[in-house]
Design an enzyme around this catalytic site. Structure first.
Site, PDB file in Angstrom:
ATOM      1  N   SER A  26       0.843  -1.192   0.000  1.00  0.00           N
ATOM      2  CA  SER A  26       0.000   0.000   0.000  1.00  0.00           C
ATOM      3  C   SER A  26       0.873   1.235   0.000  1.00  0.00           C
ATOM      4  O   SER A  26       1.999   1.219   0.515  1.00  0.00           O
ATOM      5  CB  SER A  26      -0.909   0.019   1.234  1.00  0.00           C
ATOM      6  OG  SER A  26      -1.593   1.249   1.363  1.00  0.00           O
ATOM      7  N   TYR A  84      -1.694  -0.459  10.414  1.00  0.00           N
ATOM      8  CA  TYR A  84      -1.756  -0.751   8.985  1.00  0.00           C
ATOM      9  C   TYR A  84      -0.486  -0.294   8.280  1.00  0.00           C
ATOM     10  O   TYR A  84       0.105  -1.043   7.485  1.00  0.00           O
ATOM     11  CB  TYR A  84      -2.979  -0.077   8.376  1.00  0.00           C
ATOM     12  CG  TYR A  84      -3.201  -0.390   6.917  1.00  0.00           C
ATOM     13  CD1 TYR A  84      -3.659  -1.649   6.526  1.00  0.00           C
ATOM     14  CD2 TYR A  84      -2.964   0.562   5.935  1.00  0.00           C
ATOM     15  CE1 TYR A  84      -3.878  -1.948   5.190  1.00  0.00           C
ATOM     16  CE2 TYR A  84      -3.172   0.275   4.591  1.00  0.00           C
ATOM     17  CZ  TYR A  84      -3.627  -0.977   4.222  1.00  0.00           C
ATOM     18  OH  TYR A  84      -3.833  -1.279   2.900  1.00  0.00           O
TER      19      TYR A  84
END
Length: 270
Positions: free
Chosen positions: A141, A154
């Site tokens: 990501s 995350y």
């Protein structure tokens, strides 16, 4: 879609929006596909598109024994894959001051980071032994490029994944296997549905899937979806850290587990 470059693929997280889009693209192109995820009905609906070329598996990606059993069964059925996409992932807000969020951090690392290694591990030996060209794809990501307030779990899991993929890529340079790091920005999926902040460059999962597969087929080692969000992230990184942090602190945070809009984290035990 035209006939695929790939003949045998394994996709984890195949029941999510991005995973389903990848699976549909590959199935439509004639590829044999192992559909790995936790939502059996969604996976069986995909498999029904080409039942003679698909199989459904529902292991926990962080369980190495379950993943090894899945891999053994798939290779017995259809042979060694030439494409393995470790796409399974979870997201959610994080607050270090909250003791309960430590379990969120642990589970996110288990799925987003450990789950990629457990996905690749059982296929790596057979793929190398075959000597044929193949691709190992890890879906990281943009969030792994820099930590963001309220999103530490995350961001840490994806940053760790990017470093892991760099290491694996270096190790496999002498072989015919390529390692591809995919860094999506914002995709219109369940993982972003609860976001309360602006999502520049929001991309439909079907378009993202086509771009990912085309990039891997070209041999691109670092794939950013869409590329303009990567440019924006790099431009922001040129700012002094204090100013960058001030900009990010002004944005709403991602919902934590239990808050409205939060996404489910399978296997989370608080």
């Amino acid at each position: 879609m035209t006939r695929s470059t790939f003949h045998n693929a394994v996709i984890t997280g195949a029941c999510g929006g991005f995973g389903q889009a990848l699976a549909r693209e590959l199935i439509a192109s004639g590829t044999h596909v192992a559909l790995v995820g936790l939502q059996g009905p969604a996976l069986h609906a995909l498999a029904a598109l080409a039942p003679e070329r698909c199989a459904v598996y529902t292991p926990d990606v962080s369980d190495p024994h379950a993943m090894q059993a899945m891999a053994a069964d798939w290779m017995a059925r259809c042979g060694v894959p030439d494409l393995v996409i470790a796409n399974a992932g979870v997201a959610g807000g994080f607050d270090t001051a909250q003791a309960g969020d430590l379990a969120t951090l642990r589970r996110m690392l288990e799925i987003n980071l450990l789950g990629v290694a457990t996905t690749f591990q059982p296929f790596l030996g057979p793929m190398r032994a075959g000597g044929q060209r193949g691709a190992l794809v890890g879906v990281a990501s943009i969030a792994g490029w820099r930590g963001m307030p309220g999103n530490g779990a995350y961001c840490a899991s994806k940053a760790g994944l990017i470093a892991y993929l760099q290491s694996l890529r270096a190790e496999l340079r002498p072989t015919a296997l390529g390692v591809h790091t995919v860094s999506p920005g914002y995709l219109r999926t369940a993982l972003t549905a609860g976001n309360r902040f602006t999502m520049p460059g929001l991309l439909e999962p079907e378009e993202a899937a086509r771009r990912l597969l085309a990039g891997v087929a070209r041999g691109t080692e670092h794939i950013v979806l869409p590329r303009r969000i990567g440019w924006l992230s790099r431009a922001l990184s040129l700012l002094p850290a204090r100013l960058h942090d001030r900009i990010l602190l002004g944005q709403p945070r991602k919902p934590r587990v239990g808050e409205p809009g939060a996404t489910d984290i399978p296997g989370l035990r608080k």
